[in-house]
Design a protein around this motif. Sequence first.
Motif, PDB file in Angstrom:
ATOM      1  N   MET A 207       8.718  -6.125 -11.522  1.00 56.76           N
ATOM      2  CA  MET A 207       8.213  -5.647 -12.601  1.00 56.76           C
ATOM      3  C   MET A 207       7.228  -4.633 -12.365  1.00 56.76           C
ATOM      4  SD  MET A 207       9.427  -7.578 -15.025  1.00 56.76           S
ATOM      5  CE  MET A 207      11.084  -7.362 -14.175  1.00 56.76           C
ATOM      6  N   VAL A 208       6.674  -4.555 -11.080  1.00 62.61           N
ATOM      7  CA  VAL A 208       5.917  -3.620 -10.631  1.00 62.61           C
ATOM      8  C   VAL A 208       6.642  -2.250 -10.810  1.00 62.61           C
ATOM      9  CG1 VAL A 208       4.156  -2.650  -8.852  1.00 62.61           C
ATOM     10  CG2 VAL A 208       4.198  -4.879  -9.551  1.00 62.61           C
ATOM     11  N   PHE A 209       7.742  -2.319 -10.147  1.00 66.17           N
ATOM     12  CA  PHE A 209       8.639  -1.168 -10.236  1.00 66.17           C
ATOM     13  C   PHE A 209       9.096  -0.778 -11.797  1.00 66.17           C
ATOM     14  CE2 PHE A 209      12.769   0.729 -10.897  1.00 66.17           C
ATOM     15  CZ  PHE A 209      12.805   1.759  -9.846  1.00 66.17           C
ATOM     16  N   ALA A 210       9.093  -1.516 -12.551  1.00 68.51           N
ATOM     17  CA  ALA A 210       9.402  -1.441 -13.818  1.00 68.51           C
ATOM     18  C   ALA A 210       8.208  -0.629 -14.620  1.00 68.51           C
ATOM     19  CB  ALA A 210       9.979  -2.597 -14.558  1.00 68.51           C
ATOM     20  N   ALA A 211       7.167  -0.929 -14.066  1.00 70.25           N
ATOM     21  CA  ALA A 211       5.902  -0.552 -15.018  1.00 70.25           C
ATOM     22  C   ALA A 211       5.493   0.794 -14.202  1.00 70.25           C
ATOM     23  CB  ALA A 211       4.826  -1.635 -14.814  1.00 70.25           C
ATOM     24  N   THR A 212       5.478   0.851 -13.140  1.00 71.77           N
ATOM     25  CA  THR A 212       4.939   2.162 -12.397  1.00 71.77           C
ATOM     26  C   THR A 212       5.745   3.025 -11.730  1.00 71.77           C
ATOM     27  OG1 THR A 212       4.694   0.831 -10.071  1.00 71.77           O
ATOM     28  CG2 THR A 212       2.951   0.311 -11.733  1.00 71.77           C
ATOM     29  N   GLY A 213       6.964   2.663 -11.624  1.00 74.27           N
ATOM     30  CA  GLY A 213       8.140   3.634 -11.103  1.00 74.27           C
ATOM     31  C   GLY A 213       8.200   3.373  -9.433  1.00 74.27           C
ATOM     32  N   ARG A 214       7.402   2.210  -9.098  1.00 71.75           N
ATOM     33  CA  ARG A 214       7.465   2.233  -7.426  1.00 71.75           C
ATOM     34  C   ARG A 214       7.225   0.656  -7.179  1.00 71.75           C
ATOM     35  NH1 ARG A 214       2.419   1.472  -6.953  1.00 71.75           N
ATOM     36  NH2 ARG A 214       0.882   2.633  -8.089  1.00 71.75           N
ATOM     37  N   PRO A 215       7.848   0.055  -6.095  1.00 77.38           N
ATOM     38  CA  PRO A 215       7.664  -1.332  -5.712  1.00 77.38           C
ATOM     39  C   PRO A 215       5.980  -1.455  -5.229  1.00 77.38           C
ATOM     40  CG  PRO A 215       8.951  -0.324  -4.105  1.00 77.38           C
ATOM     41  CD  PRO A 215       9.005   0.588  -5.318  1.00 77.38           C
ATOM     42  N   PRO A 216       5.666  -2.755  -5.227  1.00 77.67           N
ATOM     43  CA  PRO A 216       4.003  -2.957  -4.957  1.00 77.67           C
ATOM     44  C   PRO A 216       3.729  -2.777  -3.593  1.00 77.67           C
ATOM     45  CG  PRO A 216       5.086  -5.056  -5.281  1.00 77.67           C
ATOM     46  CD  PRO A 216       6.156  -3.983  -5.608  1.00 77.67           C
ATOM     47  N   PHE A 217       4.801  -2.686  -2.680  1.00 73.95           N
ATOM     48  CA  PHE A 217       4.507  -2.487  -1.219  1.00 73.95           C
ATOM     49  C   PHE A 217       5.219  -1.075  -0.774  1.00 73.95           C
ATOM     50  CE2 PHE A 217       4.549  -6.977  -2.206  1.00 73.95           C
ATOM     51  CZ  PHE A 217       3.021  -7.235  -1.601  1.00 73.95           C
ATOM     52  N   GLY A 218       5.402  -0.369  -1.538  1.00 67.89           N
ATOM     53  CA  GLY A 218       5.846   1.013  -1.173  1.00 67.89           C
ATOM     54  C   GLY A 218       7.405   1.185  -0.917  1.00 67.89           C
ATOM     55  N   MET A 219       7.973   2.424  -0.684  1.00 66.49           N
ATOM     56  CA  MET A 219       9.291   2.419  -0.344  1.00 66.49           C
ATOM     57  C   MET A 219       9.352   3.789   0.670  1.00 66.49           C
ATOM     58  SD  MET A 219      11.718   1.347  -2.364  1.00 66.49           S
ATOM     59  CE  MET A 219      13.062   2.578  -2.433  1.00 66.49           C
ATOM     60  N   ASP A 220       8.383   3.533   1.659  1.00 65.53           N
ATOM     61  CA  ASP A 220       8.523   4.552   2.700  1.00 65.53           C
ATOM     62  C   ASP A 220       9.231   3.735   3.856  1.00 65.53           C
ATOM     63  OD1 ASP A 220       6.237   3.110   2.626  1.00 65.53           O
ATOM     64  OD2 ASP A 220       5.198   4.161   4.083  1.00 65.53           O
ATOM     65  N   SER A 221       8.943   3.906   5.057  1.00 67.85           N
ATOM     66  CA  SER A 221       9.634   3.491   6.324  1.00 67.85           C
ATOM     67  C   SER A 221       9.679   1.933   6.232  1.00 67.85           C
ATOM     68  CB  SER A 221       8.868   3.664   7.548  1.00 67.85           C
ATOM     69  OG  SER A 221       7.568   3.228   7.851  1.00 67.85           O
ATOM     70  N   LEU A 222      10.776   1.501   6.707  1.00 69.24           N
ATOM     71  CA  LEU A 222      10.999   0.143   6.591  1.00 69.24           C
ATOM     72  C   LEU A 222       9.763  -0.994   7.325  1.00 69.24           C
ATOM     73  CD1 LEU A 222      12.642  -2.522   5.854  1.00 69.24           C
ATOM     74  CD2 LEU A 222      14.089  -2.201   7.930  1.00 69.24           C
ATOM     75  N   PRO A 223       9.331  -0.523   8.594  1.00 66.41           N
ATOM     76  CA  PRO A 223       8.444  -1.254   9.570  1.00 66.41           C
ATOM     77  C   PRO A 223       7.033  -1.215   8.367  1.00 66.41           C
ATOM     78  CG  PRO A 223       9.526   0.182  10.968  1.00 66.41           C
ATOM     79  CD  PRO A 223      10.154   0.531   9.547  1.00 66.41           C
ATOM     80  N   ALA A 224       6.814  -0.272   7.825  1.00 68.83           N
ATOM     81  CA  ALA A 224       5.517   0.018   6.989  1.00 68.83           C
ATOM     82  C   ALA A 224       5.420  -0.844   5.732  1.00 68.83           C
ATOM     83  CB  ALA A 224       5.321   1.469   6.441  1.00 68.83           C
ATOM     84  N   VAL A 225       6.865  -0.903   5.150  1.00 68.57           N
ATOM     85  CA  VAL A 225       6.781  -1.742   3.982  1.00 68.57           C
ATOM     86  C   VAL A 225       6.983  -3.351   4.338  1.00 68.57           C
ATOM     87  CG1 VAL A 225       8.519  -2.626   2.139  1.00 68.57           C
ATOM     88  CG2 VAL A 225       8.452  -0.053   2.598  1.00 68.57           C
ATOM     89  N   VAL A 226       7.711  -3.702   5.600  1.00 73.50           N
ATOM     90  CA  VAL A 226       7.523  -4.994   5.782  1.00 73.50           C
ATOM     91  C   VAL A 226       6.116  -5.354   6.159  1.00 73.50           C
ATOM     92  CG1 VAL A 226       8.330  -6.714   7.638  1.00 73.50           C
ATOM     93  CG2 VAL A 226       9.923  -5.188   6.685  1.00 73.50           C
ATOM     94  N   ASN A 227       5.417  -4.710   7.106  1.00 73.52           N
ATOM     95  CA  ASN A 227       3.963  -4.911   7.354  1.00 73.52           C
ATOM     96  C   ASN A 227       3.176  -4.984   6.193  1.00 73.52           C
ATOM     97  OD1 ASN A 227       1.747  -5.005   9.330  1.00 73.52           O
ATOM     98  ND2 ASN A 227       1.131  -3.148   8.016  1.00 73.52           N
ATOM     99  N   ARG A 228       3.055  -4.128   5.204  1.00 74.53           N
ATOM    100  CA  ARG A 228       2.455  -4.498   3.886  1.00 74.53           C
ATOM    101  C   ARG A 228       2.709  -5.707   3.230  1.00 74.53           C
ATOM    102  NH1 ARG A 228       4.473   0.955   2.524  1.00 74.53           N
ATOM    103  NH2 ARG A 228       2.987   2.715   3.737  1.00 74.53           N
ATOM    104  N   ILE A 229       3.987  -6.103   3.228  1.00 75.19           N
ATOM    105  CA  ILE A 229       4.538  -7.342   2.406  1.00 75.19           C
ATOM    106  C   ILE A 229       3.855  -8.439   3.096  1.00 75.19           C
ATOM    107  CG2 ILE A 229       6.288  -8.965   1.882  1.00 75.19           C
ATOM    108  CD1 ILE A 229       7.982  -6.355   1.222  1.00 75.19           C
ATOM    109  N   LEU A 230       3.964  -8.384   4.492  1.00 75.34           N
ATOM    110  CA  LEU A 230       3.400  -9.654   5.134  1.00 75.34           C
ATOM    111  C   LEU A 230       1.849  -9.470   5.289  1.00 75.34           C
ATOM    112  CD1 LEU A 230       5.810  -9.479   8.449  1.00 75.34           C
ATOM    113  CD2 LEU A 230       5.904 -10.976   6.324  1.00 75.34           C
ATOM    114  N   HIS A 231       1.032  -8.280   5.185  1.00 77.41           N
ATOM    115  CA  HIS A 231      -0.159  -8.517   5.804  1.00 77.41           C
ATOM    116  C   HIS A 231      -1.280  -7.922   4.372  1.00 77.41           C
ATOM    117  CE1 HIS A 231       0.987  -9.902   9.381  1.00 77.41           C
ATOM    118  NE2 HIS A 231       1.737  -8.881   9.907  1.00 77.41           N
ATOM    119  N   ARG A 232      -0.815  -6.877   3.558  1.00 80.01           N
ATOM    120  CA  ARG A 232      -1.562  -6.366   2.755  1.00 80.01           C
ATOM    121  C   ARG A 232      -1.391  -6.792   1.221  1.00 80.01           C
ATOM    122  NH1 ARG A 232      -2.457  -1.161   4.629  1.00 80.01           N
ATOM    123  NH2 ARG A 232      -2.779  -1.409   7.156  1.00 80.01           N
TER     124      ARG A 232
END
Length: 686
Positions: A207-232
């Motif tokens: 739903m965040v992607f639908a409303a903003t055009g991007r997922p809530p934890f970003g779409m860059d490198s996989l380690p960065a996305v995983v880190n944000r999902i787990l900790h941010r």
Amino acid sequence: MSSTVPLRPGDPVRVGDYEVTGRIGEGGQGSVFLARTPAGESVAIKVLRPGPAGQDTVGPGSPDRFLRETEILRRVAPFCTAQVVESGTADGRPYIVSEYIEGPTLQQVVDAEGPLRTTRLHRLAVGTLTALSAIHRAGVVHRDFKPSNVLLGRDGPRVIDFGIARVLDTSATGSGAIGTPPYMAPEQLEGGLVEPPADLFAWGSTMVFAATGRPPFGMDSLPAVVNRILHREPDLGDLQGDLGDLIADCLSKDPARRPAARDALLRLLGAQERPAGTDLLSAGSAVAAGATPPPSPPGETSAPSPPVETPAPASPGEIVTVPGAASAGRPGVVRLAAGAVALALLSGGVVYLLGRTGDAEGGGPASPSAGSVKAVAEVTAAPGPATSTTRLPGLKTTLHENPADPVRMSSFMYIGGQSTQSYERDPVSGRFTATGPLLEPAMSPDGRWTAMLPWLKDQTPQPYDFVRLVERASGREFVVRLTDKRLQNYNPQWSSDSRRLLLTTYDNSSGVRKPVGFAVVDVATTAVTPATLDAEGADGAPVMWAPGERTVALRYGRGPSAGLRFYDLRGRTVRTIPDVGEAYATENAISPAGKSFVTTCPDVYGSMCVWDTATGRRRSSFSVGKSFLTIGWFNDAYVMYQDTSKNPQQIIVADLKGRTARVLADIPASEDNGKPGTSVHRFTRR
């Protein structure tokens, strides 16, 4: 999904009975094709990709396992989903046939047109939550909810590919990081159990992607996305108001803090968009399509396929109702691969979503109101000879039956070896259908309802026990909460008029199952009437209906001093018959007309005794051997017992002098390719 391209060299031109006309797309799991049915209707077919060394992606021995796993997907109620039509194998490759939805994916629309706003976004949120509610109530976890799995059809959004990740999980444990990382929940990334809350996390991200055009934890490198999902914390953009608050709750790191799909849908719909008399999923579908939800017909309610949600604690007697798939004839139940029973029960289908008694979507199964119980006429006719033999599916057990038999094996559960499965029987065709592993099914005498109880109570994550009532003809289901988890309910027993279900309530906190009461479920209202009782010395025995079904009975004591105690429906003792031996039967120790009951004799080892219910006097006794199991009554003059001293074991009908009238079943003592197991059989009185 509306755009197709010509077939490539090597693409199938037929899959099963379907003519393939074009290629829709391709993904990591396989290729999707547009096809036509023999009647000329369009369908979508996903053909799974071969794995390494020529193995299918679903693992060793995959075709059979794939068919078992995908059967449940066909039972998801068609609310904002692409309905699964069929599954099978072609040239050794498994495939899934689903309804064809003409329209682009949410991913395509946002990429081409930008974010969705206001009404369009609201309808998307309602429609996708409606779909998740239906999916979870069918015992399925999507596991890969994302923008490319949401189609924007002409009649509103549709969710596709639900449960496919579970089918393709070769570990069959319900764990493992399967999904699309930007939309995966923390527990999913860490390889934990993937349960319905993970779908709510993915829904919030989508739903965040639908409303903003991007997922809530970003779409860059996989380690960065995983880190944000787990900790941010998630970036929700300019999402605010009720929808923004709901999405924030769904994106909680803690699965227990996320709302269930049904509760989330209720928050979005509100009273303004849900007219009185409209069930929840119908209202959600109507809002998603931009229409006014139609009220349910007078006296008609809708019921769910079994959910896999983790709701907040509810009160005894709470129910949930939602339309089931009428074509299924049976509910959606989680079907698990052998070897992962305990763990898979946690992750795959015995957690149920509850609503509140008396709300607009409830009301319970439509059934005649319970009236006065009529006296049952005594039947004493001798059993006729067997006219047919039936082999139980997956086992070597053989039934020997006659159409005039007053009882019929209606369900069974097999536990042991490499397979653990339950089956129920169609009362008309006589065919057995798998209902899922470790479920205790009991069919009503009129064949309309099946009661389903989870067998391993401690493996279900919700803090309460429940029974699921399934209307066999329509697939409607009603999940009724019984007691808090410390107490557990077993031994379902229907009243003779099919209007009430009796369950024995046990306290298993000490590790020893001790009866402490019972519960009576009224099918017409789904009201639960619990009762506590003095069960001193009952030692695991079940409560059973007593004559007239205005009272119940329970065995107490062991050996010669054992007796039978009768209670009213409030749990008050009304009568005791002492020193009659152990009245313990898998069905009911009391005869259909109520004049007699059967026990293991108090004074002669290896014998059965028949007693007069009114006077407590012994009517007869006879030897049956040192190893037997009392099943109950064939009619008022013949008893049923299982001779466990032989191989195969036999279910025998005998008169009250012990003379064998007929063998009802041959049951090998070892099933499942020679590995020891236990079959639990249930009979329905017709």
